[in-house]
Design an enzyme around this catalytic site. Structure first.
Site, mmCIF file in Angstrom:
data_model
loop_
_atom_site.group_PDB
_atom_site.id
_atom_site.type_symbol
_atom_site.label_atom_id
_atom_site.label_comp_id
_atom_site.label_asym_id
_atom_site.label_seq_id
_atom_site.Cartn_x
_atom_site.Cartn_y
_atom_site.Cartn_z
ATOM 1 N N HIS A 73 40.920 19.125 16.247
ATOM 2 C CA HIS A 73 42.088 18.541 16.922
ATOM 3 C C HIS A 73 42.843 17.597 15.997
ATOM 4 O O HIS A 73 42.233 16.892 15.192
ATOM 5 C CB HIS A 73 41.647 17.772 18.176
ATOM 6 C CG HIS A 73 41.338 18.677 19.338
ATOM 7 N ND1 HIS A 73 41.344 18.239 20.635
ATOM 8 C CD2 HIS A 73 41.036 19.993 19.391
ATOM 9 C CE1 HIS A 73 41.046 19.251 21.445
ATOM 10 N NE2 HIS A 73 40.842 20.319 20.715
ATOM 11 N N TYR A 202 43.750 10.777 27.588
ATOM 12 C CA TYR A 202 43.226 9.488 28.062
ATOM 13 C C TYR A 202 44.274 8.922 29.016
ATOM 14 O O TYR A 202 45.395 8.625 28.596
ATOM 15 C CB TYR A 202 43.034 8.515 26.899
ATOM 16 C CG TYR A 202 41.854 8.847 25.994
ATOM 17 C CD1 TYR A 202 41.967 9.775 24.961
ATOM 18 C CD2 TYR A 202 40.627 8.213 26.174
ATOM 19 C CE1 TYR A 202 40.890 10.054 24.138
ATOM 20 C CE2 TYR A 202 39.541 8.486 25.348
ATOM 21 C CZ TYR A 202 39.685 9.411 24.340
ATOM 22 O OH TYR A 202 38.605 9.683 23.518
ATOM 23 N N PRO A 294 32.038 4.554 25.892
ATOM 24 C CA PRO A 294 32.418 5.850 25.313
ATOM 25 C C PRO A 294 33.916 6.051 25.080
ATOM 26 O O PRO A 294 34.319 7.048 24.474
ATOM 27 C CB PRO A 294 31.897 6.869 26.343
ATOM 28 C CG PRO A 294 31.725 6.106 27.612
ATOM 29 C CD PRO A 294 31.451 4.696 27.239
ATOM 30 N N LYS A 298 32.734 6.785 19.831
ATOM 31 C CA LYS A 298 32.147 6.341 18.559
ATOM 32 C C LYS A 298 30.617 6.403 18.486
ATOM 33 O O LYS A 298 30.050 6.327 17.389
ATOM 34 C CB LYS A 298 32.566 4.887 18.268
ATOM 35 C CG LYS A 298 34.004 4.742 17.860
ATOM 36 C CD LYS A 298 34.220 5.238 16.437
ATOM 37 C CE LYS A 298 35.683 5.399 16.098
ATOM 38 N NZ LYS A 298 36.098 6.773 15.834
ATOM 39 N N TYR A 386 40.362 5.935 15.412
ATOM 40 C CA TYR A 386 39.851 7.075 16.178
ATOM 41 C C TYR A 386 39.290 8.153 15.244
ATOM 42 O O TYR A 386 38.198 8.662 15.485
ATOM 43 C CB TYR A 386 40.965 7.652 17.070
ATOM 44 C CG TYR A 386 40.439 8.547 18.168
ATOM 45 C CD1 TYR A 386 40.154 8.031 19.431
ATOM 46 C CD2 TYR A 386 40.202 9.900 17.942
ATOM 47 C CE1 TYR A 386 39.658 8.840 20.447
ATOM 48 C CE2 TYR A 386 39.696 10.716 18.942
ATOM 49 C CZ TYR A 386 39.428 10.182 20.189
ATOM 50 O OH TYR A 386 38.918 10.992 21.191
HETATM 51 P P1 RFL Z 1 19.722 9.077 21.872
HETATM 52 O O1 RFL Z 1 20.598 10.272 21.928
HETATM 53 O O2 RFL Z 1 19.621 8.216 23.066
HETATM 54 O O3 RFL Z 1 18.273 9.586 21.450
HETATM 55 C C1 RFL Z 1 17.141 8.754 21.506
HETATM 56 C C2 RFL Z 1 15.943 9.628 21.730
HETATM 57 O O4 RFL Z 1 14.778 8.820 21.727
HETATM 58 C C3 RFL Z 1 13.937 9.245 22.786
HETATM 59 N N1 RFL Z 1 13.025 8.130 23.150
HETATM 60 C C4 RFL Z 1 11.756 8.048 22.746
HETATM 61 N N2 RFL Z 1 11.009 8.845 21.996
HETATM 62 C C5 RFL Z 1 9.724 8.496 21.780
HETATM 63 N N3 RFL Z 1 9.175 7.376 22.308
HETATM 64 C C6 RFL Z 1 9.870 6.547 23.071
HETATM 65 N N4 RFL Z 1 9.320 5.447 23.582
HETATM 66 C C7 RFL Z 1 11.230 6.866 23.316
HETATM 67 N N5 RFL Z 1 12.225 6.276 24.017
HETATM 68 C C8 RFL Z 1 13.294 7.054 23.909
HETATM 69 C C9 RFL Z 1 14.891 9.630 23.879
HETATM 70 O O5 RFL Z 1 14.302 10.519 24.828
HETATM 71 C C10 RFL Z 1 15.997 10.313 23.078
HETATM 72 O O6 RFL Z 1 15.783 11.705 22.928
HETATM 73 O O7 RFL Z 1 20.139 8.103 20.673
HETATM 74 P P2 RFL Z 1 20.716 8.472 19.205
HETATM 75 O O8 RFL Z 1 19.940 9.574 18.579
HETATM 76 O O9 RFL Z 1 20.856 7.179 18.515
HETATM 77 O O10 RFL Z 1 22.156 9.096 19.502
HETATM 78 C C11 RFL Z 1 23.184 8.330 20.047
HETATM 79 C C12 RFL Z 1 24.131 9.206 20.887
HETATM 80 O O11 RFL Z 1 23.355 9.995 21.759
HETATM 81 C C13 RFL Z 1 25.149 8.370 21.671
HETATM 82 O O12 RFL Z 1 25.639 7.314 20.869
HETATM 83 C C14 RFL Z 1 26.348 9.213 22.138
HETATM 84 O O13 RFL Z 1 25.970 10.177 23.076
HETATM 85 C C15 RFL Z 1 27.417 8.311 22.746
HETATM 86 N N6 RFL Z 1 28.565 9.054 23.279
HETATM 87 C C16 RFL Z 1 29.568 9.502 22.454
HETATM 88 N N7 RFL Z 1 29.483 9.335 21.111
HETATM 89 C C17 RFL Z 1 30.452 9.840 20.286
HETATM 90 O O14 RFL Z 1 30.369 9.650 19.063
HETATM 91 N N8 RFL Z 1 31.515 10.574 20.760
HETATM 92 C C18 RFL Z 1 31.668 10.804 22.090
HETATM 93 O O15 RFL Z 1 32.595 11.515 22.468
HETATM 94 C C19 RFL Z 1 30.690 10.233 22.994
HETATM 95 N N9 RFL Z 1 30.786 10.427 24.328
HETATM 96 C C20 RFL Z 1 28.662 9.278 24.664
HETATM 97 C C21 RFL Z 1 29.801 9.975 25.154
HETATM 98 C C22 RFL Z 1 27.660 8.864 25.544
HETATM 99 C C23 RFL Z 1 27.792 9.102 26.891
HETATM 100 N N10 RFL Z 1 26.751 8.663 27.724
HETATM 101 C C24 RFL Z 1 26.170 9.457 28.722
HETATM 102 C C25 RFL Z 1 26.073 7.431 27.430
HETATM 103 C C26 RFL Z 1 29.936 10.216 26.509
HETATM 104 C C27 RFL Z 1 28.946 9.755 27.388
HETATM 105 C C28 RFL Z 1 29.177 10.005 28.843
HETATM 106 C C1 PHB Z 2 33.594 13.988 25.670
HETATM 107 O O1 PHB Z 2 34.178 15.054 25.395
HETATM 108 O O2 PHB Z 2 32.493 13.972 26.232
HETATM 109 C C2 PHB Z 2 34.246 12.709 25.320
HETATM 110 C C3 PHB Z 2 35.453 12.709 24.662
HETATM 111 C C4 PHB Z 2 36.073 11.508 24.340
HETATM 112 C C5 PHB Z 2 35.471 10.323 24.673
HETATM 113 C C6 PHB Z 2 34.238 10.313 25.325
HETATM 114 C C7 PHB Z 2 33.620 11.510 25.653
HETATM 115 O O3 PHB Z 2 36.086 9.157 24.378
#
Ligand code: RFL
Ligand code: PHB
Length: 392
Positions: A73, A202, A294, A298, A386
């Protein structure tokens, strides 16, 4: 007692990518995850990858499917008061882009890479605890398939997310934590329907924020702001669609297509940073060390940057015996982390409804949005944040 060079707690994007980057550098690791593989892959989360993150995946030989299926994009839309305003991010940032590629796929690709490397990746471990972190031989104790195990490591990487054990294993008084909890969350749905938009939308609306994102030509990802503490059961699908129609409405006849809801969930919004991101031989990475709301997309991008810095520092340590990279790890990461925090806070503040800020606050938000869509300088600043800074 088993031994490895780097014990990695958590098999999310941070832990799995670190394992891969270390393997490429000839450094052994063991990855321990408390959930099942299916659970970790099925969790619907991030969707936006910065160009610098795609570059990291490409350099690590991990970008085959990402480059074939990821959607590149060049802009986003900011929508308010019934009008859409395109922010031409690529034009404003010397051609930099973002790629839409679900975190599920990122994790699938990383699991496949780990399997083909043949490195240990254990799911469903329980009772994980960290010991002797301040010494030269930290250990991880855990239970797997009913057996108590002890893993002796040179280093431990805490990649276990916000609720993991790693950060909690650091003695009291070592860390300073900075936190802001927002009075709302995001209700997200994945819907089996072609996106009604080519670029992310957004939307700022008096009923609250909405986001139209996508996953593929057939699957849309949509979010609405909901009050903190709301239960997903309180939100039947037709009510979610109704809010989306209202908040995303444009006065030029644009319409939102509906489709079957494949998944829905609510996430709380929080800003959190721990300083430093290490203690002794434990290094925290990704959500274990910092959380962003989110709105700036980032979280995953910061996680990739952390483990890239950590892999290089460990490579240096094993090649030369120098601690310099490891000593600098926390400061190096925190500079990017605080930029991510600042941007995510800015996007969150600009786009959500904050009831306690009243009508004056709402007018200020509109003034800020007007500035971003009418000033090239303001749009450029937003775009630079961004699309993100290079990592490599
Ligand atoms: P994770 O993905 O939480 O993985 C951590 C892992 O550790 C496990 N764990 C354990 N394992 C062993 N022993 C224990 N005691 C443990 N405790 C926990 C867990 O089960 C898990 O598998 O962290 P990590 O790897 O640092 O990754 C981070 C990302 O997942 C997170 O920052 C992103 O998902 C955030 N996020 C977004 N980030 C972006 O860069 N772009 C996006 O568009 C974006 N959209 C989002 C998001 C996060 C969202 N939510 C649900 C919080 C949208 C949403 C809705
Ligand atoms: C997503 O596609 O899940 C998404 C996109 C942009 C954001 C957060 C989540 O800022």
């Amino acid at each position: 007692m088993a031994r490895t060079q780097v014990g990695i707690v958590g098999a999310g994007p941070s832990g799995l990518l670190l394992a891969h980057l270390l393997h490429e550098r000839g450094i052994e690791s063991v990855v321990l995850e408390n959930r099942t593989e299916e659970y970790v892959i099925a969790r619907v989360r991030a969707g936006v990858l910065e160009q610098g993150v795609v570059d990291v995946f490409r350099a690590a030989g991990l970008s085959g499917r990402l480059e074939a299926e990821g959607l590149v994009h060049h802009g986003i839309e900011l929508r308010f008061q019934g009008k859409g305003h395109r922010i031409a991010m690529s034009e404003l940032t010397d051609g930099r882009t973002i790629t839409i590629y679900g975190q599920n796929r990122v994790v699938e690709d990383l699991v496949a890479a780990r399997r083909s490397a043949g490195g240990p990746l254990l799911y469903e471990v329980s009772d994980v605890s960290l010991h002797d972190l301040a010494g030269a031989r930290p250990t991880i104790r855990y239970v797997h398939e009913g057996r108590e195990e002890t893993l002796e490591c040179d280093f431990v990487a805490g990649c276990d997310g916000f609720h993991g054990v790693s950060r909690a294993s650091i003695p009291a008084g070592v860390l300073t934590e900075y936190e802001r909890v927002y009075p709302f969350g995001w209700l997200g749905i994945l819907a089996q329907v072609a996106p009604s938009t080519e670029e992310l939308v957004y939307a700022y609306h008096e009923r609250g924020f909405a986001l139209h994102s996508l996953r593929s030509a057939e699957v849309s990802r949509l979010y609405i702001q909901v009050p903190a503490g709301e239960e997903v059961e309180a939100w039947p699908d037709d009510q979610i669609w109704s809010e989306l129609h209202t908040r995303l409405a444009r006065d030029d006849g644009w319409t939102l297509r509906e489709g079957p809801v494949l998944e829905k969930g609510i996430a709380a919004l929080r800003s959190f940073v721990t300083e430093p991101m290490c203690f002794g031989r434990l290094f925290l990475a990704g959500d274990a060390a910092h959380i962003v709301p989110p709105t700036g997309a980032k979280g995953l991008n910061l996680a990739v940057a952390d483990v890239t810095v950590l892999a290089r520092a460990l490579e240096d340590f094993y090649a030369t015996g120098s601690d310099a990279g490891l000593d600098a790890y926390s400061d190096t990461c925190l500079r990017r982390v605080w930029q991510g925090e600042r941007f995510s806070w800015q996007m969150t503040s600009m786009l959500h409804r904050f009831p306690e800020e009243g009508p004056f606050g709402a007018r200020l938000q509109l003034a800020q949005l007007e500035q971003v869509v009418s000033s090239r300088a303001a749009a450029t600043a937003l775009s630079e944040s961004y699309v993100g800074l290079p990592i490599l």
